[in-house]
Structure formats: structure tokens, C-alpha cells
Design a protein around this motif. Structure first.
Motif, PDB file in Angstrom:
ATOM      1  N   ARG A 156       2.310 -13.301  -0.696  1.00  0.00           N
ATOM      2  CA  ARG A 156       2.103 -11.729  -0.997  1.00  0.00           C
ATOM      3  C   ARG A 156       0.845 -11.790  -1.795  1.00  0.00           C
ATOM      4  O   ARG A 156       0.136 -10.584  -2.010  1.00  0.00           O
ATOM      5  CB  ARG A 156       3.323 -11.184  -1.962  1.00  0.00           C
ATOM      6  CG  ARG A 156       4.398 -11.111  -0.958  1.00  0.00           C
ATOM      7  CD  ARG A 156       5.949 -10.551  -1.748  1.00  0.00           C
ATOM      8  NE  ARG A 156       6.968 -10.154  -1.024  1.00  0.00           N
ATOM      9  CZ  ARG A 156       8.126  -9.865  -1.600  1.00  0.00           C
ATOM     10  NH1 ARG A 156       8.094  -9.650  -2.927  1.00  0.00           N
ATOM     11  NH2 ARG A 156       9.009  -9.440  -0.524  1.00  0.00           N
ATOM     12  N   THR A 190       5.764  -8.562   9.307  1.00  0.00           N
ATOM     13  CA  THR A 190       5.969  -7.440   8.582  1.00  0.00           C
ATOM     14  C   THR A 190       7.656  -7.269   8.602  1.00  0.00           C
ATOM     15  O   THR A 190       8.132  -6.478   7.798  1.00  0.00           O
ATOM     16  CB  THR A 190       5.150  -6.482   8.785  1.00  0.00           C
ATOM     17  OG1 THR A 190       5.079  -6.083  10.050  1.00  0.00           O
ATOM     18  CG2 THR A 190       3.723  -6.769   8.273  1.00  0.00           C
ATOM     19  N   ASP A 193       8.750  -9.090   6.110  1.00  0.00           N
ATOM     20  CA  ASP A 193       8.365  -8.881   4.667  1.00  0.00           C
ATOM     21  C   ASP A 193       6.995  -7.793   4.902  1.00  0.00           C
ATOM     22  O   ASP A 193       6.048  -8.208   5.343  1.00  0.00           O
ATOM     23  CB  ASP A 193       7.709 -10.122   3.963  1.00  0.00           C
ATOM     24  CG  ASP A 193       7.240  -9.864   2.267  1.00  0.00           C
ATOM     25  OD1 ASP A 193       6.984  -8.672   2.209  1.00  0.00           O
ATOM     26  OD2 ASP A 193       7.115 -10.760   1.528  1.00  0.00           O
ATOM     27  N   PRO A 194       7.331  -6.574   4.546  1.00  0.00           N
ATOM     28  CA  PRO A 194       6.241  -5.612   4.594  1.00  0.00           C
ATOM     29  C   PRO A 194       5.178  -5.729   3.949  1.00  0.00           C
ATOM     30  O   PRO A 194       3.904  -4.944   4.321  1.00  0.00           O
ATOM     31  CB  PRO A 194       7.116  -4.228   4.528  1.00  0.00           C
ATOM     32  CG  PRO A 194       8.282  -4.532   4.569  1.00  0.00           C
ATOM     33  CD  PRO A 194       8.763  -6.056   4.135  1.00  0.00           C
ATOM     34  N   GLN A 195       5.378  -6.403   2.833  1.00  0.00           N
ATOM     35  CA  GLN A 195       4.097  -6.630   1.969  1.00  0.00           C
ATOM     36  C   GLN A 195       3.001  -7.612   2.628  1.00  0.00           C
ATOM     37  O   GLN A 195       1.857  -7.842   2.005  1.00  0.00           O
ATOM     38  CB  GLN A 195       4.511  -7.143   0.682  1.00  0.00           C
ATOM     39  CG  GLN A 195       5.312  -6.046  -0.122  1.00  0.00           C
ATOM     40  CD  GLN A 195       5.705  -6.802  -1.708  1.00  0.00           C
ATOM     41  OE1 GLN A 195       4.521  -7.152  -2.303  1.00  0.00           O
ATOM     42  NE2 GLN A 195       6.636  -6.489  -1.996  1.00  0.00           N
ATOM     43  N   SER A 197       1.652  -7.215   5.466  1.00  0.00           N
ATOM     44  CA  SER A 197       0.603  -6.630   6.463  1.00  0.00           C
ATOM     45  C   SER A 197      -0.949  -7.134   6.806  1.00  0.00           C
ATOM     46  O   SER A 197      -1.331  -7.280   5.339  1.00  0.00           O
ATOM     47  CB  SER A 197       0.615  -5.199   6.224  1.00  0.00           C
ATOM     48  OG  SER A 197      -0.358  -4.325   7.424  1.00  0.00           O
ATOM     49  N   TYR A 199      -1.990 -10.044   7.499  1.00  0.00           N
ATOM     50  CA  TYR A 199      -1.992 -11.453   7.344  1.00  0.00           C
ATOM     51  C   TYR A 199      -3.101 -12.087   8.009  1.00  0.00           C
ATOM     52  O   TYR A 199      -3.317 -11.764   9.143  1.00  0.00           O
ATOM     53  CB  TYR A 199      -0.670 -12.152   7.035  1.00  0.00           C
ATOM     54  CG  TYR A 199      -0.747 -13.445   6.013  1.00  0.00           C
ATOM     55  CD1 TYR A 199      -0.651 -12.731   4.549  1.00  0.00           C
ATOM     56  CD2 TYR A 199      -0.856 -14.595   6.406  1.00  0.00           C
ATOM     57  CE1 TYR A 199      -0.617 -13.892   3.669  1.00  0.00           C
ATOM     58  CE2 TYR A 199      -1.022 -15.502   5.455  1.00  0.00           C
ATOM     59  CZ  TYR A 199      -0.701 -15.283   4.120  1.00  0.00           C
ATOM     60  OH  TYR A 199      -0.730 -16.171   3.059  1.00  0.00           O
ATOM     61  N   ALA A 203      -4.625  -6.699  11.047  1.00  0.00           N
ATOM     62  CA  ALA A 203      -3.548  -6.165  11.507  1.00  0.00           C
ATOM     63  C   ALA A 203      -3.263  -6.631  13.065  1.00  0.00           C
ATOM     64  O   ALA A 203      -2.091  -6.251  13.505  1.00  0.00           O
ATOM     65  CB  ALA A 203      -3.119  -4.558  11.310  1.00  0.00           C
TER      66      ALA A 203
END
Length: 409
Positions: A156, A190, A193-195, A197, A199, A203
Motif C-alpha cells: 500500500r 483491487t 484491496d482497493p488501496q 489501484s 499497481y 490501471a
């Protein structure tokens, strides 16, 4: 035959026959045709203050016994990853101890173990790229010293700090350059883990995949594989076909693992799955069937479990850990249905009832009578009488099978 009481979203009860446990047998030799890891959860002390925001208090005996259960079926254990509630209740001190203990237990029985390496011990949400790389390396060295394999988890901190793909390249090159042994990369989507995004710098899945494949190709002696957890089978297959021969694809797709592990003419995926923590006997039996060249038996054994896994991992997907712990409790691997940070409250009774129904249908209840007793006891605690649902026989002239009479709870 015993009856199993089920509960729907309207509070309606129904009874279904309780199936017998499948006659699976443990392997007497290592599994050959696929490499498979079950991402294991942690079991808390039921009397401890494992409420939201509190440090995790782990029942180490039960937690490690569950890992021995996985190893006994010929699977490897993936530990201290998101299934173990990283970033959702498992604090840094408990994570370090879990890694050390799990690695020691694996060594004692010759079990395979890989563990998550992350940056989650940092005490700030925002850190520089250098600080993030150093945090990764600190956890990596602890893992290597413990004797476990490393899975470089998505960070994150890095997702917040990185401005572009080059920032990901910079951090990963730094960390991989410090590794003394094989490392598996992890691409967590995501849904989990939506945090995370964007990566790997984008996107767009194809653009992010370019960066991932580039890093793997640059480090053939260090990166032994990648775990993809995007819940996108086509994206996984596309990346799998681009991997160099030095790297394995470990599916983390808990929606489509049956076909991905079976593979196609261009190859197959190995497995690193939270679903397999709930399905160790089924997964082992299915891979044993592949070892014997019986792909039909593989699909017959593992195919029905995919509906169960889809329920466990239903949106919001990051609460899937609740279903994994719930099934471990039903199957007698922990004495109480509790989780660190109180996460056992993250799913509704009807959601859990559907898990019970699908586990029963797919042969995932290892001790069906115990599972029924525990589930029915849970219903009673919540003011629901499981005996209110009764089985009735279909009329002889209809020719239908026995069916459930629904009664309002």
C-alpha cells in the motif's frame, strides 16, 4: 440421513440432506503435476481481546496445527499473507512471530512454506521510495533468516508513493537485488484491496503486465514466479504465456482456479490460493488425480468447489477471510469461530448459510456431523431454531426427489 438447516436472506429456513464426507486419502509421495500452496489463516485465542484495533493474540497451537493439516495433504503453506489478515488485523509483531514459527514448523516436517514480505510495519502511511525499499528489505531478510521462501506482496505504501511505472521499477529492482534466494512476486487486484489501484504503474491491466513481465525477465535467477490475484482468468493466461521458462504462474484466482490449474496446450498455472486453505483435502485429491493422468477425476473432485469459493470470495471480496475461518471452525480446526480484529462479524448469517450449503454439496465438510452441530448451535445462539425446518417426501405421482419444506424463522 441427518438434515442440515439452511437460512436465506428473508429469514426462511429450509432443510437439506447432510452429505457424507468424501473418501479422500492423503498422498504417500510428493504431489508432482502441480505446485500448490494454501494461503493459511490465523486462529486467535477465543478469550483474548481480539477486537478492532487491538494487537492480535494468536492461539499458536491451533494456528500451527492447521498448517500441519495442510502439509499432511501434500500442499505447501503460504503464510503471513492477506489470508492471515495482513493489513486487516495482524499487526507487525504478530506477523514476525508467525513467520518465525511457521518456518520452524515447516522445517520440522519437511513442509513447503513461503511467507509474505511487505512494508506494513512502517508507522506512517506515507513514505519515500527509499524508505519503502528499505522496509521491504528488512522483512525480506527476516524471512530469509527464518528459512522461509518469500512472496513480495503488493505494498500500500508503494501504491501511494509511486507516481509512475518507473517508481515501481526502481523499488522492485532495489529489493530484488538484495534477495539471496528465490522470490515470488504478487499482483493483488483491487477486489482484494482497493488501496492497490494502479499497481505496477497503471490501471490498465496490459500496461501493468508489461512492467511485471519486464521485472521478471530482468531477474531470472531471483524471481521464481508470480502470484496473480486479479480474478481475471484471461489476464492471467495472457501473462502466463509471456513468462520466461524460469518463472511459474501461481494462480490466485479464487473464481476460476479449476480451469487455470488444469491448463491448456500452452501450459498451466500452479496454485497459491486462499481457497485451498478451506479445501486442502479436495485440492490434494484433485492434484493426485492429475498425477495419475485422470483429468476427468480432477474436474469431478475440484469442479464443484468453485461455487463454494465464489461464495467465500463474494463482494466485498476482502472479507473472504471470514469464510476461510468459518470453514476451519466447521471442520474442527479451531474451537471457536473467532478472528483477530473481530473480523468474524464481517459476513451475515445467510451468507454463512450459503457457505454451509455449498460446502456440503461439494464435499468440503471434513466432519459433516460436527459441522452440522456447530452450525445449528450458531443458529440457536442467534435466536433461530434449526429444528423448525423439516424434510418432506415428494408425492409419489410427481416422481420428484425429497425436497425441503420452508418455514419462516
Amino acid at each position: 440421513m441427518s438434515a442440515l438447516t439452511l437460512l436465506d436472506a428473508n429469514g426462511t429456513l429450509a432443510a437439506a440432506p447432510l452429505a457424507e464426507a468424501p473418501a479422500f486419502t492423503k498422498p504417500n509421495a510428493p504431489l508432482r503435476s502441480r505446485v500448490a500452496y494454501a494461503a493459511a489463516h490465523v486462529v486467535p485465542k477465543p478469550f483474548a481481546d481480539n477486537t478492532p484495533g487491538r494487537p492480535a493474540e494468536i492461539d499458536w497451537d491451533a494456528t500451527l496445527a492447521f498448517r500441519h493439516h495442510v502439509w499432511s495433504w501434500g500442499l505447501g503453506v503460504a503464510d503471513a499473507m492477506d489470508t492471515a489478515q495482513r493489513n486487516m488485523g495482524l499487526d507487525a509483531a504478530a506477523t514476525r512471530e508467525l513467520i518465525s514459527r511457521s518456518a520452524a514448523e515447516a522445517a520440522s516436517v519437511g513442509g513447503a512454506v513461503v511467507v509474505g514480505v511487505n512494508t506494513d510495519h512502517l508507522e506512517t502511511e506515507h513514505a519515500s521510495l527509499d524508505a519503502i525499499a528499505d522496509a521491504y528489505k528488512a522483512q525480506l531478510h527476516h524471512t530469509e533468516d527464518a528459512g522461509a521462501g518469500a512472496v513480495l506482496m503488493a505494498s500500500r505504501h508503494l501504491a501511494r508513493a509511486a507516481q509512475n511505472a518507473d517508481d515501481y521499477r526502481r523499488v522492485y529492482r532495489d529489493v530484488l537485488g538484495a534477495a539471496s534466494g528465490p522470490v515470488v512476486l504478487h499482483w493483488l487486484g483491487t477486489a482484494f484491496d482497493p488501496q492497490l489501484s494502479g499497481y505496477f504503474g497503471s490501471a490498465d491491466t496490459d500496461a501493468a503486465a508489461d512492467v511485471l513481465v519486464e521485472l521478471i525477465a530482468e531477474h531470472p535467477d531471483t524471481v521464481s514466479g508470480v502470484k496473480m490475484s486479479l480474478l481475471d482468468a484471461d489476464a492471467e493466461i495472457a501473462v502466463r504465456r509471456r513468462l520466461p521458462g524460469t518463472a511459474r504462474m501461481y494462480t490466485g484466482d479464487d473464481f476460476h482456479y479449476v480451469s487455470l490449474i488444469a491448463g491448456d496446450d500452452a501450459g498451466h498455472s500452479d496454485a497459491l490460493l486462499g481457497a485451498f486453505a478451506a479445501l486442502a483435502p479436495n485440492a490434494s485429491a484433485a492434484i493426485q488425480a492429475l498425477d495419475a493422468g485422470d483429468e476427468a477425476a480432477y474436474h469431478r473432485i475440484l469442479g464443484p468447489t468453485e461455487a463454494l469459493s465464489r461464495q467465500v470470495f463474494a463482494a466485498p471480496t476482502y472479507f473472504y477471510k471470514t469464510g476461510v475461518a468459518f470453514l476451519a471452525w466447521l471442520n474442527g480446526h479451531q474451537s471457536a469461530f473467532q478472528m483477530v480484529a473481530g473480523l468474524h462479524a464481517a459476513r451475515s448469517l445467510p451468507h454463512l448459510s450459503r457457505i454451509v450449503e455449498l460446502a456440503n454439496a461439494s464435499g468440503a465438510l471434513e466432519q459433516p456431523q460436527l459441522a452440522a452441530e456447530r452450525w445449528h448451535g450458531m443458529l440457536r445462539i442467534n435466536g433461530i431454531d434449526p429444528n423448525a425446518a423439516t424434510m418432506v417426501a415428494a408425492s409419489s405421482d410427481s416422481g420428484s426427489a425429497a425436497h425441503a419444506m420452508e418455514v419462516n424463522a
